[in-house]
Design a protein around this motif. Structure first.
Motif, PDB file in Angstrom:
ATOM      1  N   LEU A  91       0.834  -1.209   0.000  1.00 31.03           N
ATOM      2  CA  LEU A  91       0.000   0.000   0.000  1.00 31.03           C
ATOM      3  C   LEU A  91       0.864   1.253   0.000  1.00 31.03           C
ATOM      4  O   LEU A  91       0.582   2.225  -0.719  1.00 31.03           O
ATOM      5  N   ALA A  92       1.937   1.249   0.796  1.00 29.42           N
ATOM      6  CA  ALA A  92       2.831   2.406   0.856  1.00 29.42           C
ATOM      7  C   ALA A  92       3.574   2.610  -0.467  1.00 29.42           C
ATOM      8  O   ALA A  92       3.754   3.743  -0.922  1.00 29.42           O
ATOM      9  N   ILE A  93       4.000   1.512  -1.098  1.00 30.94           N
ATOM     10  CA  ILE A  93       4.682   1.607  -2.392  1.00 30.94           C
ATOM     11  C   ILE A  93       3.766   2.239  -3.420  1.00 30.94           C
ATOM     12  O   ILE A  93       4.161   3.141  -4.177  1.00 30.94           O
ATOM     13  N   GLY A 225       1.745  -3.139  -7.492  1.00 30.47           N
ATOM     14  CA  GLY A 225       2.712  -3.326  -6.418  1.00 30.47           C
ATOM     15  C   GLY A 225       2.821  -4.777  -5.979  1.00 30.47           C
ATOM     16  O   GLY A 225       3.890  -5.241  -5.566  1.00 30.47           O
ATOM     17  N   THR A 226       1.712  -5.513  -6.091  1.00 28.50           N
ATOM     18  CA  THR A 226       1.742  -6.934  -5.762  1.00 28.50           C
ATOM     19  C   THR A 226       2.652  -7.694  -6.717  1.00 28.50           C
ATOM     20  O   THR A 226       3.448  -8.555  -6.304  1.00 28.50           O
ATOM     21  N   ALA A 233      10.808  -6.270  -5.483  1.00 27.19           N
ATOM     22  CA  ALA A 233      10.655  -4.840  -5.223  1.00 27.19           C
ATOM     23  C   ALA A 233       9.799  -4.552  -3.998  1.00 27.19           C
ATOM     24  O   ALA A 233       9.164  -3.512  -3.902  1.00 27.19           O
ATOM     25  N   GLY A 234       9.783  -5.482  -3.052  1.00 28.40           N
ATOM     26  CA  GLY A 234       9.087  -5.261  -1.801  1.00 28.40           C
ATOM     27  C   GLY A 234       7.602  -5.543  -1.880  1.00 28.40           C
ATOM     28  O   GLY A 234       7.024  -5.706  -2.956  1.00 28.40           O
ATOM     29  N   GLY A 235       6.954  -5.605  -0.707  1.00 30.81           N
ATOM     30  CA  GLY A 235       5.514  -5.768  -0.660  1.00 30.81           C
ATOM     31  C   GLY A 235       5.070  -7.205  -0.483  1.00 30.81           C
ATOM     32  O   GLY A 235       5.868  -8.135  -0.305  1.00 30.81           O
ATOM     33  N   VAL A 263      -7.911  -4.372  -2.105  1.00 24.15           N
ATOM     34  CA  VAL A 263      -8.257  -3.639  -3.319  1.00 24.15           C
ATOM     35  C   VAL A 263      -9.712  -3.206  -3.292  1.00 24.15           C
ATOM     36  O   VAL A 263     -10.056  -2.087  -3.684  1.00 24.15           O
ATOM     37  N   TYR A 264     -10.597  -4.088  -2.808  1.00 25.08           N
ATOM     38  CA  TYR A 264     -12.011  -3.737  -2.716  1.00 25.08           C
ATOM     39  C   TYR A 264     -12.217  -2.570  -1.759  1.00 25.08           C
ATOM     40  O   TYR A 264     -12.988  -1.650  -2.039  1.00 25.08           O
TER      41      TYR A 264
END
Length: 285
Positions: A91-93, A225-226, A233-235, A263-264
């Protein structure tokens, strides 16, 4: 004058060629359809498409899905907190990447808008720059930044930010070009400067559109991001890839379910924000 169905049918019988497309047009249509069907058949052959292969793949997919049920339920806070930390990192990415991309793209969008930038060469050069940036897929950018900055969230943030610069700049410039000229003429007639015309005439029209674009792309970047996490790359993507590689399908399904729920939730909150802010703007008109 309105013709009846009987009159049209009678006219077709008398002069049938008048109701047909010219021969060159019919030949072009036939050639296009033949080319399309030929390309479709070639793709099926080149990609080894066959009913047997599809049937076998569906059987294997059913086996994988059977391993996912029932979903895994974490029975200790240590393991579950690791998953929550991955979700928060994703979420932060997405948030930082979207924000940085928008900050850079916003001033660039004015250079690409026809009603703002009157210099055709500079405008076209700027627009081609948008295209060059958008030509790079986010995943490719993530791999490049991983080589430069190492593993972790930073390459993911930079990959999303750079990718969104091209997308945001293009969409923002198009939104600016589609604004009405009447408010601009009103500010100009009252003695407003060029910056004041942009601030008080163009910005109020384009801000709701920009907000909607930002919220939608932020939701999209959460999904991106996922994927970026899978390449390092993190997450949460890293944890998901690790569970799949270890054949822990029940845990993988639980992580996928949490991603869907996140996501919802973001989509729901984005809708509320759009409705509240854009609604206020509409009422202010």
């Amino acid at each position: 004058m309105t013709l009846t169905a009987k009159e049209i049918a009678a006219a077709k019988e008398r002069v049938p060629l008048a109701f047909q497309a010219p021969l060159p047009v019919r030949l072009r249509r036939a050639a296009l359809w033949a080319g399309f069907i030929g390309l479709f058949c070639y793709c099926l052959w080149a990609f080894d498409f066959s009913p047997e292969r599809i049937w076998t793949g569906l059987g294997r997919l059913g086996t994988v899905l059977s391993f996912m049920f029932p979903p895994h339920v974490w029975d200790n806070w240590r393991d579950f907190s690791e998953v929550l930390n991955g979700l928060g990192e994703t979420l932060a990415i997405a948030f930082l990447g979207t924000l940085l991309g928008a900050i850079v793209a916003f001033p660039l969008s004015f250079l690409g808008a026809k009603n703002i930038n009157r210099f055709s060469l500079l405008r076209q050069t700027t627009r081609r720059g948008y295209d060059v940036i958008r030509a790079f897929e986010t995943l490719i950018l993530a791999l490049i930044f991983i080589r430069a900055f190492g593993l972790g969230p930073l390459p993911g943030i930079l990959a999303i930010a750079v990718s969104e610069i091209g997308t945001f700049a293009k969409l923002f410039s198009e939104a600016i070009e589609n604004t009405s000229k009447k408010p601009v003429d009103g500010v100009k007639a009252s003695g407003g400067s060029r910056l004041q015309q942009i601030r008080y005439a163009i910005a109020p029209q384009v801000n709701p559109v920009i907000l909607s674009i930002l919220l939608y792309n932020f939701e999209s970047n959460v999904r991106s991001g996922t994927i970026l996490g899978i390449v390092g790359a993190g997450g949460i993507g890293f944890l998901l890839s690790d569970r799949i590689a270890a054949y822990k399908w029940d845990e993988a399904w639980s992580i996928i379910f949490l991603i869907i729920a996140m996501v919802y939730l973001i989509d729901y909150l984005s809708g509320l924000i759009r409705q509240r802010i854009i609604g206020k703007w509409d009422g202010a008109k």
